[in-house]
Motif scaffolding. Sequence first.
Motif, short mmCIF file in Angstrom:
data_model
loop_
_atom_site.label_atom_id
_atom_site.label_comp_id
_atom_site.label_asym_id
_atom_site.label_seq_id
_atom_site.Cartn_x
_atom_site.Cartn_y
_atom_site.Cartn_z
N GLY A 52 57.59 -35.27 34.93
CA GLY A 52 58.95 -34.96 35.46
C GLY A 52 59.40 -33.48 34.80
N VAL A 53 58.28 -32.69 34.62
CA VAL A 53 58.58 -31.41 34.20
C VAL A 53 58.02 -30.21 35.12
CG1 VAL A 53 58.40 -32.11 31.90
CG2 VAL A 53 56.37 -31.09 32.85
N SER A 54 58.35 -29.15 34.83
CA SER A 54 57.79 -27.84 35.73
C SER A 54 56.34 -27.30 34.96
CB SER A 54 58.66 -26.83 35.78
OG SER A 54 58.83 -26.07 34.41
N THR A 55 55.54 -26.95 35.90
CA THR A 55 54.20 -26.38 35.36
C THR A 55 54.68 -25.29 34.36
OG1 THR A 55 53.87 -25.18 37.26
CG2 THR A 55 52.77 -27.00 37.60
N ALA A 56 55.49 -24.40 34.63
CA ALA A 56 55.83 -23.42 33.33
C ALA A 56 56.04 -24.22 32.19
CB ALA A 56 56.90 -22.86 34.12
N THR A 57 56.81 -25.10 32.03
CA THR A 57 57.07 -25.90 30.93
C THR A 57 55.74 -26.29 30.22
OG1 THR A 57 59.30 -26.70 31.49
CG2 THR A 57 58.32 -27.84 29.75
N LEU A 58 54.73 -26.88 31.13
CA LEU A 58 53.53 -27.37 30.51
C LEU A 58 52.79 -26.17 29.99
CD1 LEU A 58 51.18 -29.90 32.46
CD2 LEU A 58 50.34 -27.81 31.57
N TYR A 59 52.63 -25.00 30.85
CA TYR A 59 51.98 -23.72 30.19
C TYR A 59 52.44 -23.30 29.14
CZ TYR A 59 48.56 -24.05 34.03
OH TYR A 59 47.44 -24.53 34.95
N ARG A 60 53.86 -23.46 28.87
CA ARG A 60 54.27 -22.86 27.51
C ARG A 60 53.97 -23.59 26.34
NH1 ARG A 60 59.30 -22.14 30.59
NH2 ARG A 60 60.08 -24.31 29.66
N ARG A 61 53.32 -24.80 26.68
CA ARG A 61 52.63 -25.53 25.40
C ARG A 61 51.45 -25.56 25.37
NH1 ARG A 61 57.69 -27.26 26.99
NH2 ARG A 61 58.74 -28.74 25.42
N TRP A 62 50.71 -25.60 26.46
CA TRP A 62 49.32 -25.66 26.29
C TRP A 62 48.79 -24.71 27.77
CZ3 TRP A 62 51.86 -30.42 26.39
CH2 TRP A 62 52.01 -31.05 25.16
N SER A 63 47.77 -23.73 27.15
CA SER A 63 47.51 -22.67 27.96
C SER A 63 46.42 -22.85 28.89
CB SER A 63 47.04 -21.52 27.22
OG SER A 63 45.98 -21.87 26.34
N SER A 64 45.93 -24.16 28.69
CA SER A 64 44.66 -24.22 29.71
C SER A 64 44.39 -25.84 30.12
CB SER A 64 43.36 -23.67 29.41
OG SER A 64 43.00 -24.55 28.18
N LYS A 65 43.88 -26.32 31.13
CA LYS A 65 43.70 -27.55 31.35
C LYS A 65 42.86 -28.23 30.23
CE LYS A 65 41.02 -30.31 34.56
NZ LYS A 65 40.32 -30.29 35.85
N ASP A 66 41.85 -27.64 29.80
CA ASP A 66 40.95 -28.10 28.68
C ASP A 66 42.00 -28.39 27.43
OD1 ASP A 66 39.16 -27.89 30.15
OD2 ASP A 66 38.13 -25.83 29.28
N GLU A 67 42.89 -27.42 26.98
CA GLU A 67 43.61 -27.78 25.66
C GLU A 67 44.46 -28.89 26.07
OE1 GLU A 67 46.04 -24.51 24.69
OE2 GLU A 67 44.32 -23.02 24.33
N LEU A 68 45.05 -29.04 27.44
CA LEU A 68 45.93 -30.03 27.59
C LEU A 68 45.08 -31.34 27.27
CD1 LEU A 68 48.45 -31.09 28.38
CD2 LEU A 68 47.84 -30.84 30.95
N VAL A 69 43.99 -31.57 27.91
CA VAL A 69 43.09 -32.79 27.94
C VAL A 69 42.87 -33.18 26.57
CG1 VAL A 69 41.11 -33.83 28.72
CG2 VAL A 69 42.51 -32.51 30.03
N VAL A 70 42.42 -32.08 25.63
CA VAL A 70 41.94 -32.33 24.39
C VAL A 70 43.17 -33.00 23.51
CG1 VAL A 70 41.12 -31.50 22.34
CG2 VAL A 70 39.91 -30.80 24.30
N ALA A 71 44.43 -32.35 23.74
CA ALA A 71 45.44 -32.81 23.01
C ALA A 71 45.85 -34.20 23.18
CB ALA A 71 46.62 -31.92 23.51
N ALA A 72 45.82 -34.45 24.56
CA ALA A 72 46.23 -35.74 25.22
C ALA A 72 45.08 -36.77 24.46
CB ALA A 72 46.31 -35.66 26.74
N ALA A 73 43.91 -36.40 24.74
CA ALA A 73 42.87 -37.46 24.00
C ALA A 73 43.13 -37.67 22.55
CB ALA A 73 41.46 -36.80 24.30
N ALA A 74 43.52 -36.61 21.72
CA ALA A 74 43.79 -36.63 20.48
C ALA A 74 44.96 -37.73 20.06
CB ALA A 74 44.02 -35.32 19.76
N THR A 75 45.81 -37.97 20.95
CA THR A 75 46.88 -38.85 20.66
C THR A 75 46.27 -40.31 20.88
OG1 THR A 75 47.72 -38.73 23.06
CG2 THR A 75 48.67 -37.25 21.70
N HIS A 76 45.21 -40.43 21.70
CA HIS A 76 44.57 -41.86 21.88
C HIS A 76 43.32 -42.19 20.85
CE1 HIS A 76 46.22 -44.55 24.46
NE2 HIS A 76 45.32 -45.02 24.93
N VAL A 77 43.10 -41.07 20.17
CA VAL A 77 41.78 -41.31 19.29
C VAL A 77 42.36 -41.40 17.75
CG1 VAL A 77 39.67 -40.25 18.69
CG2 VAL A 77 40.70 -40.11 21.06
#
Length: 228
Positions: free
Chosen positions: A63-88
């Motif tokens: 429920g956010v804009s892609t601009a909001t997402l990219y202000r936090r994580w600059s790439s798909k790889d960074e986003l996925v690794v950060a997400a995995a880290a919350t579950h590991v």
Amino acid sequence: MVRRRRLVPMTRTAPPATPQSTPRRGRPRDAARDRAILDATLAVLAESGYRALTTAAVAARAGVSTATLYRRWSSKDELVVAAAATHVEAVHAQPDTGTLEGDLRVLLRDKAAALTGEAGRLMQALVGEAARNTALADALTTAFLEPVHRRVGEAVRRAAERGEIEAVPDAELLGAVVVGPLMSRFLLTPRPDRVDAATARATADRFLPFALRAVGAIGGPGGAPTSP
């Protein structure tokens, strides 16, 4: 004779100085929004896999804009690794149990718990993609492999200082020897999310004697580790 009046130049009053406006700082990051994006990433990853995951799909799910997402994580790889880290597992400093056997038991049990459940399934997806994606492989190595290797190195060095074992050169390299077999066992298991906590713990304990031998220690009578 008409006398001309001398014109006196009028002086303009300068407008009052306006106070300098204080630069506004950026809006602080919203932790709840960060978490929503990371949770959405995990959901899309579980549904679609890494290759089909898009930042647009994640943003829509969160429920956010892609601009909001990219202000936090600059790439798909960074986003996925950060997400995995919350579950590991969060890798903390290795607790000092007072013995090498105790330290390695805690470490192996922690790792087994991290590699099972939903986290295990996510790691399977990421490891498979990392074989083709250098950036993702580097990020996973930094986030998940190097910390646990350091934990092994710290445990081994402490054991050498206590006189339990002889000093081991390149102690951190033992991390791959100690934890690698356990990781292979769970990452190659179909649906690790179906492995319960008791089974994961028992499997970790079965690997403990081999880990002790790998670092030059033998636990308990007959070479078997002592009970916890």
